[in-house]
Design an enzyme around this catalytic site. Structure first.
Site, short mmCIF file in Angstrom:
data_model
loop_
_atom_site.label_atom_id
_atom_site.label_comp_id
_atom_site.label_asym_id
_atom_site.label_seq_id
_atom_site.Cartn_x
_atom_site.Cartn_y
_atom_site.Cartn_z
N ASP A 13 0.84 -1.20 0.00
CA ASP A 13 0.00 0.00 0.00
C ASP A 13 0.88 1.26 0.00
O ASP A 13 0.84 2.05 0.94
CB ASP A 13 -0.97 0.00 1.21
CG ASP A 13 -0.25 0.05 2.56
OD1 ASP A 13 0.90 -0.44 2.65
OD2 ASP A 13 -0.84 0.61 3.51
N ASP A 18 6.63 1.18 2.13
CA ASP A 18 6.32 0.16 1.11
C ASP A 18 7.17 0.42 -0.13
O ASP A 18 7.66 -0.51 -0.76
CB ASP A 18 4.85 0.23 0.68
CG ASP A 18 3.90 -0.06 1.82
OD1 ASP A 18 3.45 -1.18 1.96
OD2 ASP A 18 3.63 0.89 2.59
N ASN A 42 -2.26 2.95 3.45
CA ASN A 42 -1.72 4.28 3.72
C ASN A 42 -2.51 5.36 2.98
O ASN A 42 -2.67 6.46 3.45
CB ASN A 42 -0.25 4.34 3.33
CG ASN A 42 0.62 3.53 4.28
OD1 ASN A 42 0.41 3.54 5.48
ND2 ASN A 42 1.59 2.81 3.72
N THR A 127 2.72 -6.07 3.08
CA THR A 127 3.16 -4.93 3.89
C THR A 127 2.07 -3.86 4.02
O THR A 127 2.36 -2.70 4.31
CB THR A 127 4.46 -4.30 3.32
OG1 THR A 127 4.21 -3.85 1.99
CG2 THR A 127 5.60 -5.30 3.32
N ASN A 174 -1.41 -1.51 10.19
CA ASN A 174 -1.91 -2.46 9.18
C ASN A 174 -2.97 -3.39 9.77
O ASN A 174 -3.98 -3.70 9.11
CB ASN A 174 -0.77 -3.33 8.63
CG ASN A 174 0.15 -2.56 7.72
OD1 ASN A 174 -0.23 -1.53 7.16
ND2 ASN A 174 1.38 -3.05 7.56
N HIS A 243 9.79 -0.19 8.53
CA HIS A 243 8.84 -1.28 8.79
C HIS A 243 8.79 -2.29 7.64
O HIS A 243 9.04 -3.48 7.82
CB HIS A 243 7.42 -0.72 8.98
CG HIS A 243 7.30 0.34 10.02
ND1 HIS A 243 7.44 0.09 11.36
CD2 HIS A 243 7.01 1.66 9.91
CE1 HIS A 243 7.25 1.21 12.05
NE2 HIS A 243 6.99 2.18 11.19
N ASP A 244 8.44 -1.82 6.46
CA ASP A 244 8.18 -2.75 5.35
C ASP A 244 9.46 -3.33 4.75
O ASP A 244 9.50 -4.54 4.45
CB ASP A 244 7.33 -2.05 4.28
CG ASP A 244 5.95 -1.70 4.82
OD1 ASP A 244 5.56 -2.25 5.87
OD2 ASP A 244 5.26 -0.86 4.21
C1 BDR Z 1 2.90 -0.03 8.73
O1 BDR Z 1 1.86 0.90 8.53
C2 BDR Z 1 2.09 1.64 7.36
O2 BDR Z 1 1.86 3.01 7.58
C3 BDR Z 1 3.50 1.36 6.94
O3 BDR Z 1 3.58 1.36 5.52
C4 BDR Z 1 3.77 -0.01 7.51
O4 BDR Z 1 3.34 -1.02 6.63
C5 BDR Z 1 3.62 0.32 10.01
O5 BDR Z 1 2.72 0.28 11.08
CA CA Z 2 2.76 -0.53 4.33
#
Ligand code: BDR
Ligand code: CA
Length: 314
Positions: A13, A18, A42, A127, A174, A243-244
């Site tokens: 997303d 991502d 997102n 992700t 997510n 994160h991703d």
């Molecule tokens: C996740 O939430 C999204 O905003 C980021 O892309 C990541 O996948 C982190 O909590």
């Molecule tokens: Ca994401």
């Protein structure tokens, strides 16, 4: 050349991080992205799809099929995260228009075809909210056991001091966005690895101003693109959490992480507990079905070396 290159599908997303994960995937010889599916997360679905298309196009990867998936969570209304990711979900990135055409077949059917083409061999990396994955599993009941692995960025399991929520005090974005989809996926029996905020909010794996300075010295399109995304994130925060890309890194080098094995669950009801995830480490079945490996530790510096190395090589 790597001995075995694994075909992966990316369900994303984009979204700043991502996008970073997608760029890392395109630069990694261990994997071959064979399909990209997009989900509302997102930003709205049209935006996340447009972002995937323009990044792939810019990086010479327009041959990878893109399918637009779910525009809303399974049950609950959609909420975006544009306050963090910017008005276009990519920090106002100035890129030429990509191809506009997406696959005409549904994302959930293409995800099933991807898994069924080589049972037990292919990896799906998710992700964003898990809506597309849940849709695919609900329509194709045999799909969970066709995948080698589903790698998820999601959840906050309280396994480290970083494992608290970012959407609410209890929930990661997510999973909070579509807890009903997470419930379907967690109960599906798919071999699953989950990378949650427990490790992705560990600052040792985050990018900072010194990484931005190194990226600016490089001339590749990938480095330039990552620098733009990072610049936006660092304009507002001291670190850019990865994160991703960290979820993607599981498919590249699992030894970067430590894991606990258990049965994940998620709160689906509305209220302050919505989207809360836990891992129960008891009562696993002998075959391990229904269990997940949840990340408890990351070697942040080694992950950064991997990421930066891939971006800086010409
Ligand atoms: C996740 O939430 C999204 O905003 C980021 O892309 C990541 O996948 C982190 O909590
Ligand atoms: Ca994401």
């Amino acid at each position: 050349m790597h001995a075995v290159t694994v075909s992966v599908a990316l369900d994303i997303d984009p979204g700043l991080d991502d996008a970073l994960a997608l760029i890392l995937a395109l630069r990694s010889p261990e994997i071959r992205p064979a399909l990209v599916t997009t989900v509302a997360g997102n930003g709205p679905l049209e935006m996340t799809t447009w972002n995937a298309l323009r990044i792939l196009n810019y990086l010479g990867a327009a041959h990878i099929p893109v399918a637009a998936g779910a525009s809303t969570p399974l049950v609950k209304p959609f909420h975006g995260a544009l306050d963090y990711h910017g008005a276009d979900a990519l920090g106002g990135l100035d890129l030429p228009e990509g191809r506009a055409d997406v696959e005409t077949r549904a994302a959930h059917d293409l995800l099933f075809d991807f898994a069924a083409a080589a049972p037990g061999e292919r990896i799906l990396i998710a992700t964003g909210p898990l809506t597309n994955i849940a849709n695919a599993f609900q329509r194709h009941e045999d799909m969970p056991l066709l995948l080698k692995e589903l790698i998820i960025m999601g959840g906050a399991f309280g396994l480290t001091p970083f494992g608290t929520g970012n959407q609410t005090p209890n929930a990661e974005f997510n999973i909070w966005q579509d807890p009903d989809a997470a419930h379907v996926v967690f109960g599906s029996g798919v071999p699953m690895t989950i990378v949650g905020l427990d490790v992705t909010n560990d600052p040792t794996g985050a990018l900072d101003a010194s990484d931005l300075a190194r990226l600016r010295m490089a001339s590749s399109r990938e480095a330039t693109l990552v620098a733009s995304l990072l610049q936006y994130a660092l304009h507002r925060h001291q670190y850019c959490a990865m994160h991703d890309p960290l979820a993607l890194a599981v498919a590249l080098d699992r030894s970067l992480f430590g894991f606990v094995t258990g049965r994940p669950d998620v709160v689906t009801r509305e209220g302050e507990e919505r989207g809360r995830t836990r891992i129960q480490t008891v009562a696993l079945s002998a075959d391990g079905l229904g269990s997940a490996q949840v990340a408890t530790r990351v070697d942040g510096p080694r992950f950064k070396e991997l990421f930066m190395g891939r971006m800086l090589e010409s």
